[in-house]
Design a protein around this motif. Sequence first.
Motif, PDB file in Angstrom:
ATOM      1  N   ARG A 147       0.722  -1.431  -0.045  1.00 47.35           N
ATOM      2  CA  ARG A 147       0.139   0.113  -0.038  1.00 47.35           C
ATOM      3  C   ARG A 147       0.897   1.245  -0.032  1.00 47.35           C
ATOM      4  N   HIS A 148       2.126   1.251   0.144  1.00 49.88           N
ATOM      5  CA  HIS A 148       3.122   2.203   0.467  1.00 49.88           C
ATOM      6  C   HIS A 148       3.534   2.785  -0.844  1.00 49.88           C
ATOM      7  N   ASN A 149       3.467   2.012  -1.925  1.00 51.32           N
ATOM      8  CA  ASN A 149       4.147   2.415  -3.111  1.00 51.32           C
ATOM      9  C   ASN A 149       3.351   1.725  -4.512  1.00 51.32           C
ATOM     10  N   VAL A 150       2.206   2.376  -4.658  1.00 47.39           N
ATOM     11  CA  VAL A 150       1.200   1.877  -5.788  1.00 47.39           C
ATOM     12  C   VAL A 150       1.704   2.606  -7.074  1.00 47.39           C
ATOM     13  N   THR A 151       2.168   2.028  -8.121  1.00 47.25           N
ATOM     14  CA  THR A 151       2.596   2.403  -9.343  1.00 47.25           C
ATOM     15  C   THR A 151       1.473   2.986 -10.275  1.00 47.25           C
ATOM     16  N   ILE A 152       1.488   3.928 -10.639  1.00 48.83           N
ATOM     17  CA  ILE A 152       0.553   4.501 -12.046  1.00 48.83           C
ATOM     18  C   ILE A 152       1.376   4.847 -13.060  1.00 48.83           C
ATOM     19  N   ILE A 153       1.224   4.412 -14.079  1.00 43.91           N
ATOM     20  CA  ILE A 153       1.795   4.729 -15.411  1.00 43.91           C
ATOM     21  C   ILE A 153       0.638   5.616 -16.411  1.00 43.91           C
ATOM     22  N   ARG A 154       1.129   6.652 -16.886  1.00 45.13           N
ATOM     23  CA  ARG A 154       0.357   7.683 -17.468  1.00 45.13           C
ATOM     24  C   ARG A 154       0.734   8.021 -18.898  1.00 45.13           C
ATOM     25  N   GLU A 155       0.033   7.936 -19.764  1.00 46.80           N
ATOM     26  CA  GLU A 155       0.473   8.287 -21.050  1.00 46.80           C
ATOM     27  C   GLU A 155      -0.401   9.588 -21.706  1.00 46.80           C
ATOM     28  N   GLU A 156       0.212  10.833 -21.869  1.00 51.02           N
ATOM     29  CA  GLU A 156      -0.735  11.764 -22.183  1.00 51.02           C
ATOM     30  C   GLU A 156       0.247  12.986 -23.240  1.00 51.02           C
ATOM     31  N   ASN A 157      -0.316  13.344 -24.182  1.00 49.61           N
ATOM     32  CA  ASN A 157       0.427  14.234 -25.020  1.00 49.61           C
ATOM     33  C   ASN A 157       1.814  13.669 -25.366  1.00 49.61           C
ATOM     34  N   VAL A 210      -1.636  10.971  -0.089  1.00 49.43           N
ATOM     35  CA  VAL A 210      -2.165  10.429  -1.604  1.00 49.43           C
ATOM     36  C   VAL A 210      -3.316  11.560  -2.167  1.00 49.43           C
ATOM     37  N   PHE A 211      -4.044  12.328  -1.128  1.00 55.77           N
ATOM     38  CA  PHE A 211      -5.137  13.357  -1.809  1.00 55.77           C
ATOM     39  C   PHE A 211      -4.454  14.591  -2.387  1.00 55.77           C
ATOM     40  N   ASP A 212      -3.056  14.758  -2.216  1.00 56.17           N
ATOM     41  CA  ASP A 212      -2.323  15.804  -2.990  1.00 56.17           C
ATOM     42  C   ASP A 212      -1.638  15.343  -4.131  1.00 56.17           C
ATOM     43  N   SER A 213      -1.746  13.998  -4.545  1.00 52.34           N
ATOM     44  CA  SER A 213      -1.008  13.378  -5.566  1.00 52.34           C
ATOM     45  C   SER A 213      -1.586  13.825  -6.794  1.00 52.34           C
ATOM     46  N   PRO A 214      -0.856  14.089  -7.856  1.00 51.81           N
ATOM     47  CA  PRO A 214      -1.472  14.276  -9.092  1.00 51.81           C
ATOM     48  C   PRO A 214      -2.291  12.929  -9.720  1.00 51.81           C
ATOM     49  N   TYR A 215      -1.724  11.942  -9.006  1.00 53.76           N
ATOM     50  CA  TYR A 215      -2.345  10.479  -9.754  1.00 53.76           C
ATOM     51  C   TYR A 215      -3.403  10.015  -8.596  1.00 53.76           C
ATOM     52  N   TYR A 216      -3.990  11.066  -7.731  1.00 51.15           N
ATOM     53  CA  TYR A 216      -5.152  10.644  -6.982  1.00 51.15           C
ATOM     54  C   TYR A 216      -6.488  10.571  -7.891  1.00 51.15           C
ATOM     55  N   TYR A 217      -6.540  11.316  -8.778  1.00 53.79           N
ATOM     56  CA  TYR A 217      -7.395  11.062  -9.924  1.00 53.79           C
ATOM     57  C   TYR A 217      -6.864  10.470 -11.109  1.00 53.79           C
ATOM     58  N   LEU A 218      -7.524   9.438 -11.160  1.00 57.66           N
ATOM     59  CA  LEU A 218      -6.931   8.595 -12.481  1.00 57.66           C
ATOM     60  C   LEU A 218      -7.107   9.289 -13.980  1.00 57.66           C
ATOM     61  N   HIS A 219      -6.508   9.251 -14.893  1.00 60.11           N
ATOM     62  CA  HIS A 219      -6.730   9.795 -16.086  1.00 60.11           C
ATOM     63  C   HIS A 219      -6.977   8.703 -17.150  1.00 60.11           C
ATOM     64  N   GLN A 220      -7.561   9.170 -18.385  1.00 64.19           N
ATOM     65  CA  GLN A 220      -7.950   8.309 -19.334  1.00 64.19           C
ATOM     66  C   GLN A 220      -6.755   7.346 -19.719  1.00 64.19           C
ATOM     67  N   ASN A 221      -6.841   5.797 -19.497  1.00 66.59           N
ATOM     68  CA  ASN A 221      -5.803   5.033 -20.124  1.00 66.59           C
ATOM     69  C   ASN A 221      -4.720   4.863 -19.049  1.00 66.59           C
TER      70      ASN A 221
END
Length: 270
Positions: A184-194, A209-220
């Motif tokens: 739970r300490h290091n969940v990875t999010i891979i994001r592809e945009e632009n 986690v609430f301040d992370s840019p990855y708290y809200y997930l983006h498309q794909n």
Amino acid sequence: MKIGKLLFAMGIVALLTVSCRTQEIAYIHDAQRDSAFALSGQFSSGIQANDLLSIYVESETPESTIQFNQETNKIAVMNGSVMNPGASAVSGYLVNHDGDIIFPVLGKIHVVGLTHNELASLIERRLVAEGHITDPVVTVKLMNFRVCVLGDVSRPGQLVVAGERLTIFEALSMVGDLTIYGQRHNVTIIREENGLRTIGEVDLSSQSVFDSPYYYLHQNDVVYVEPNKLRKKDAERDRMTLTYISSAVSIISVLSSCFYYYLLSQRLQW
């Protein structure tokens, strides 16, 4: 008596060792309860290539919107009264690799990078400026918002959700939450945009986690939950055990064949 005390002491040490290896499984354990704070981050980065958009045009004169609404055209096709020969039974506008859509009458519109509200306003202005509708109200929605959740969760897979707002906790709840072995300490999010790929990390056990840019997930987005050390060791041990069992079965099979042929040769000599 001494042996009994020694065994008891060893048991206590073993229990303490196991306790020390137990991982923190609580979410946001450091957040103060009954507290409030402002939301940060944004749940949409704008329209991207391969987005499938729903665009609906409304007006006080509904007949003026028919040619702009694919859903209206879809109903017309299904009823056998085609008002527009080019109407399709499939609704939605797919954003091509150049970032464009082809909208009825207005033609090609470059949409990548615009928010849904910005695109709606753009279409409204053009409809008025080009004399098609005097009072248009345009609604734009994303039809194919999806993310993938992989790793140590109960039901890994791809999620397709309505709308475009999805938090990391909502996504994990939809796949049955992390297993007891998921880190739970290091969940990875891979994001592809632009045209860029970024790899981020969030700590589900902390309020950060609430301040992370990855708290809200983006498309794909791809969410990966890594197994803890105990899980990795178990997996490695299981692989070695299977290897040993496979080797043992092969050896037993060879020895059995040799023994069978030996008995057969002895019987033929008799």
